[in-house]
Enzyme design. Sequence first.
Site, PDB file in Angstrom:
ATOM      1  N   CYS A  79     -62.029   1.741  -1.993  1.00 36.14           N
ATOM      2  CA  CYS A  79     -62.968   0.636  -1.727  1.00 36.14           C
ATOM      3  C   CYS A  79     -63.298   0.563  -0.236  1.00 36.14           C
ATOM      4  O   CYS A  79     -62.448   0.185   0.584  1.00 36.14           O
ATOM      5  CB  CYS A  79     -62.345  -0.681  -2.204  1.00 36.14           C
ATOM      6  SG  CYS A  79     -63.226  -2.165  -1.712  1.00 36.14           S
ATOM      7  N   CYS A  82     -63.066  -2.867   1.447  1.00 37.99           N
ATOM      8  CA  CYS A  82     -61.659  -3.270   1.607  1.00 37.99           C
ATOM      9  C   CYS A  82     -61.102  -2.777   2.937  1.00 37.99           C
ATOM     10  O   CYS A  82     -60.242  -3.435   3.545  1.00 37.99           O
ATOM     11  CB  CYS A  82     -60.812  -2.715   0.467  1.00 37.99           C
ATOM     12  SG  CYS A  82     -61.247  -3.336  -1.170  1.00 37.99           S
TER      13      CYS A  82
END
Length: 324
Positions: A79, A82
């Site tokens: 991700c 993230c």
Amino acid sequence: MQPRNMSMSGVVDLAAVKAAQEAKAKAEQARAEAARQGGGGAVSPADLVSDVDEAGFERDVLQRSAEVPVVIDFWAEWCEPCKQLSPLLERLAVEYNGRFVLAKIDVDANQMLMQQFGVQGIPAVFAVVAGQALPLFQGAASEAQIRQTLDQLVTVAEQRFGLTGLTVDPDAAQGEAQPAAAAPAGPHDALLEAAVQALDAGDLGGAVTAYKNVLSDDPANMEAKLGLAQAELLQRVQGVDPQQVRKDAADKPADVTAQIAAADLDLVGGHVEDAFGRLIETVQRTVGDDRDTVRLRLLELFEVVGAEDPRVAAARRALARALF
């Protein structure tokens, strides 16, 4: 922003004050137990951030949330957002100096936790306060927005649950994290407990009196403010004929008393936005003392729901537009 048991989503929880106080009591018991077992020491900054998995979730999140708000960062290696958010949350955990701790959960390795929290996409950030979960935000957010959310979180945790966080010592050894010592009982704890007992017994007058006694000495006591607002609401609707109240409101749209009584029933029935909307519309139709009477009742209902509830924020904006 409000935890599930601190908000009134859906049906208004007439025992919301009791639930909050019970969670607060459990948190205090947990702190006292930790102190008896040799806790109460400081934690190191490194202890403010940890990786959590399904096996350690109860200990590292649920149990710890009785001592300090636990912010959960759901992330994954693949991700990209993230990779921007996680370091920011880690930095803020240290900067907030023990007012919350950060639990990082890799969704690829902990699918069950992801499902239990209803995570639809990552990054997703939740919090657990005194065992109660609440969503904070999902996806990208600015640092200013994140700080505002965290500020609200630590305020709610302290005012509603008595969670003042952990003591951080930069020289403390990592891995020896201990919760902060239990705070001494507040000067009004006995009166607040008496109010809860009165509510349990159906003695609404006694509860109102107990909460007012607290506020006479401590006008800023948030627990007493919330309790008084709810106890007075219950007093107002006790013994009324709901069908007659709603008929009066429908037949007399300009009658301030009828609309206020119906708004009380709306709120007790869980129709929070209907209650707010009814009174805002009444504000728009009235002037002078009538308008001020409706405005003051609306502010009382804001207290019942809780200032941090997004429905209250939206209603405040609508009220401002109606007034000005």
